[in-house]
Design a protein around this motif. Structure first.
Motif, short mmCIF file in Angstrom:
data_model
loop_
_atom_site.label_atom_id
_atom_site.label_comp_id
_atom_site.label_asym_id
_atom_site.label_seq_id
_atom_site.Cartn_x
_atom_site.Cartn_y
_atom_site.Cartn_z
N ARG A 60 72.20 -18.95 -17.81
CA ARG A 60 73.36 -19.35 -17.02
C ARG A 60 73.22 -20.77 -16.49
NH1 ARG A 60 73.42 -14.84 -12.55
NH2 ARG A 60 71.17 -15.24 -12.83
N THR A 61 72.01 -21.30 -16.49
CA THR A 61 71.78 -22.67 -16.03
C THR A 61 70.88 -23.39 -17.01
OG1 THR A 61 69.74 -22.31 -14.76
CG2 THR A 61 71.83 -21.84 -13.63
N ASP A 91 62.63 -13.58 -1.35
CA ASP A 91 63.47 -13.86 -2.52
C ASP A 91 63.29 -15.32 -2.92
OD1 ASP A 91 64.42 -11.27 -2.23
OD2 ASP A 91 66.17 -11.90 -1.08
N ALA A 92 63.27 -15.57 -4.22
CA ALA A 92 63.10 -16.93 -4.73
C ALA A 92 64.44 -17.46 -5.23
CB ALA A 92 62.08 -16.95 -5.85
N TYR A 93 64.85 -18.62 -4.71
CA TYR A 93 66.09 -19.27 -5.13
C TYR A 93 65.76 -20.43 -6.05
CZ TYR A 93 68.66 -16.40 -1.86
OH TYR A 93 69.23 -15.32 -1.21
N ALA A 94 66.39 -20.43 -7.23
CA ALA A 94 66.12 -21.42 -8.26
C ALA A 94 67.26 -22.42 -8.33
CB ALA A 94 65.93 -20.73 -9.61
N PHE A 95 66.93 -23.70 -8.21
CA PHE A 95 67.93 -24.77 -8.21
C PHE A 95 67.86 -25.53 -9.53
CE2 PHE A 95 67.39 -23.72 -3.87
CZ PHE A 95 68.51 -24.14 -3.17
N SER A 96 68.98 -25.61 -10.22
CA SER A 96 69.06 -26.39 -11.44
C SER A 96 69.96 -27.60 -11.21
CB SER A 96 69.62 -25.55 -12.59
OG SER A 96 69.83 -26.36 -13.74
N PRO A 125 76.45 -26.28 -15.41
CA PRO A 125 76.55 -27.05 -14.17
C PRO A 125 75.30 -26.92 -13.31
CG PRO A 125 77.72 -24.99 -13.93
CD PRO A 125 77.24 -25.04 -15.36
N SER A 126 75.17 -27.81 -12.35
CA SER A 126 74.13 -27.67 -11.34
C SER A 126 74.44 -26.42 -10.52
CB SER A 126 74.13 -28.90 -10.42
OG SER A 126 73.14 -28.80 -9.44
N ALA A 127 73.48 -25.51 -10.46
CA ALA A 127 73.76 -24.20 -9.86
C ALA A 127 72.49 -23.57 -9.32
CB ALA A 127 74.41 -23.27 -10.89
N ILE A 128 72.66 -22.50 -8.55
CA ILE A 128 71.54 -21.78 -7.95
C ILE A 128 71.55 -20.34 -8.46
CG2 ILE A 128 70.42 -21.11 -5.79
CD1 ILE A 128 72.07 -23.26 -4.38
N THR A 129 70.37 -19.85 -8.84
CA THR A 129 70.20 -18.46 -9.21
C THR A 129 69.10 -17.86 -8.35
OG1 THR A 129 68.79 -19.24 -11.02
CG2 THR A 129 71.08 -18.68 -11.57
N PHE A 148 75.48 -19.37 -7.88
CA PHE A 148 76.24 -20.26 -7.00
C PHE A 148 76.39 -21.60 -7.70
CE2 PHE A 148 76.28 -22.44 -2.53
CZ PHE A 148 77.63 -22.72 -2.69
N ASP A 149 77.61 -21.92 -8.11
CA ASP A 149 77.91 -23.16 -8.83
C ASP A 149 78.05 -24.30 -7.82
OD1 ASP A 149 79.08 -25.30 -10.24
OD2 ASP A 149 80.11 -23.95 -11.62
#
Length: 418
Positions: free
Chosen positions: A239-240, A258-263, A278-282, A296-297
């Motif tokens: 997705r990212t 919880d681990a939040y991944a930023f792309s 797009p730049s997004a968070i998973t 989160f886009d």
């Protein structure tokens, strides 16, 4: 795989240097190391002097970050060599020299009983491209960009003994497992529970396009046991694009585990951004080794993409954003408060206009103990540098301490050593 002979020789060198440094009495930065009643904590600020020539950073100390000024002229501890990077762990400030492929110095400091920085050790180490605290260690990784020698070397540096205690190798071509032979390149290191997560992107490592990839639309994380550093699994998402950026952390763990991944969404091929993600968070929920449905886009929410982030607490981050994807290495000059729990973003007010900002301190900013304030270093186009305090709840920034004569490269804090 291991190379005991190399590790042991390096360990002996480090140990000898450590004990020599600790027993030395003629170092300008040395102190007695004992705590004196009434000695306060100090903020540690590194700055590169504003000169026409490449010069080394100075390490400065300050009593506060919200007012006053300090100067690089006639103050602080000058570092050996340019291109220094910093990490604070176990109440110790580590300064690492990026040796441009050659061995680089690692210097460690603590705050002594008189409120001055005491140099604990100074030794040569391999130049590394990723490093972060894990348990009571600093885990460092030297990463290959050569498809003919696709080996990454990891080292465990104990923050208690200030010596290397283990090392090993990772075959990044086998890890990437790509038909075209691309190799994995780790963007950073994050401890998640009792594991080490290494987000990576794959690169061609050839053809004068060392960071280009034919796989721009995927995110991967290698999960390792610790301290053994045995590969357990690979977490994958399409997705990212990849998580983090070169020399930039993209994975953060909140108070819930919880681990939040930023792309950033900036994967390139032959110098051009080719990902359509797009730049997004998973997210990876605590106790799992897979991405869940969270998405989160950030580009849709802000009209910009993320270049770096600072975690404040309670699901709130300060996002450093940029408007146009012209390069995989650009640093943003726009700031927003990102609430990952509620999927909202709020622009930060009170900062200089982006046209007046020259440099932003990205990966070495400081967060107050209660998470209510994030302190960011900003150098303006007129060469004046300030620490800005960002109040997370109100998304407002206030200009604070001025660092005269230098560009701020890191902000940290140390308590007096016991």
């Amino acid at each position: 795989m291991r190379k005991p002979s190399y590790f042991l020789s390096l360990l002996v060198l480090v140990s000898a240097t450590f004990f020599t440094a600790c027993s030395s009495s003629d170092d300008d930065a040395s102190g007695d190391g004992g705590e004196t009643p009434g000695v306060e904590s100090k903020y540690i600020i590194t700055a590169t002097p504003n000169t026409a020539e490449s010069v080394a950073d100075y390490i400065l100390t300050a009593d506060g970050l919200t007012e006053g000024s300090i100067s690089t002229k006639g103050n602080g501890i000058e570092q050996d060599g340019t291109y220094r990077y910093y990490v604070t762990s176990n109440n110790t400030f580590f300064s690492l020299l990026y040796g441009q492929g050659n061995p680089g110095a690692v210097t460690a400091y603590q705050l002594n009983g008189t409120g001055e920085l005491a140099r604990l050790t100074n030794f040569q180490s391999e130049t590394v491209q990723a490093f972060a605290p894990v348990d009571d260690d600093i885990l460092l990784v030297k990463i290959s960009r050569n498809a003919e020698s696709p080996i990454a070397y990891w080292y465990r540096l104990s923050t208690e003994s200030l010596t290397f205690v283990d090392e090993g190798q990772i075959n990044t071509q086998e890890l990437a497992d790509k038909e075209n032979g691309e190799i994995a390149f780790f963007s950073w290191i994050t401890q998640v529970g009792d594991k080490v997560y290494l987000p990576y992107f794959t690169i061609k490592a050839c053809c004068n396009d060392n960071f280009g990839t034919e796989y721009p639309n995927e995110a991967n994380i290698a999960v390792y046991s610790y301290p053994e550093m045995e590969l357990e699994t690979i977490i994958h998402d399409d997705r990212t694009s990849y998580i983090g950026r070169y020399f930039v952390n993209g994975l953060t763990v909140d108070e819930n585990g919880d681990a939040y991944a930023f792309s950033s969404g900036i994967a390139t091929n032959n110098g051009s951004v080719t990902t359509d993600k797009p730049s997004a968070i998973t997210r990876i929920k605590k106790g799992t080794t897979e991405f869940d449905e969270y998405y989160f886009d950030l580009e849709e929410a802000t009209g910009m993409y993320l270049t770096d982030h600072v975690y404040a607490g309670n699901g709130k981050f300060i996002g450093i954003m940029e408007a146009v994807k012209t390069s995989a290495y650009s640093s943003g000059k726009n700031f927003v408060v990102i609430d990952v729990y509620n999927k909202t973003t709020t622009p930060v007010t009170g900062l200089p206009e982006t046209t007046d900002i020259e440099v932003v301190t990205n990966s070495n900013n400081y967060v107050s103990e209660d998470g209510s304030v994030v302190y960011i270093g900003i150098t303006l186009t007129n060469k004046r540098s300030f620490v800005y305090s960002i109040d997370v709840a109100s998304a407002t920034a206030t200009q604070g301490l001025e660092v005269e004569g230098g560009t701020i490269t890191a902000i940290s804090k140390l308590d007096p050593a016991e």
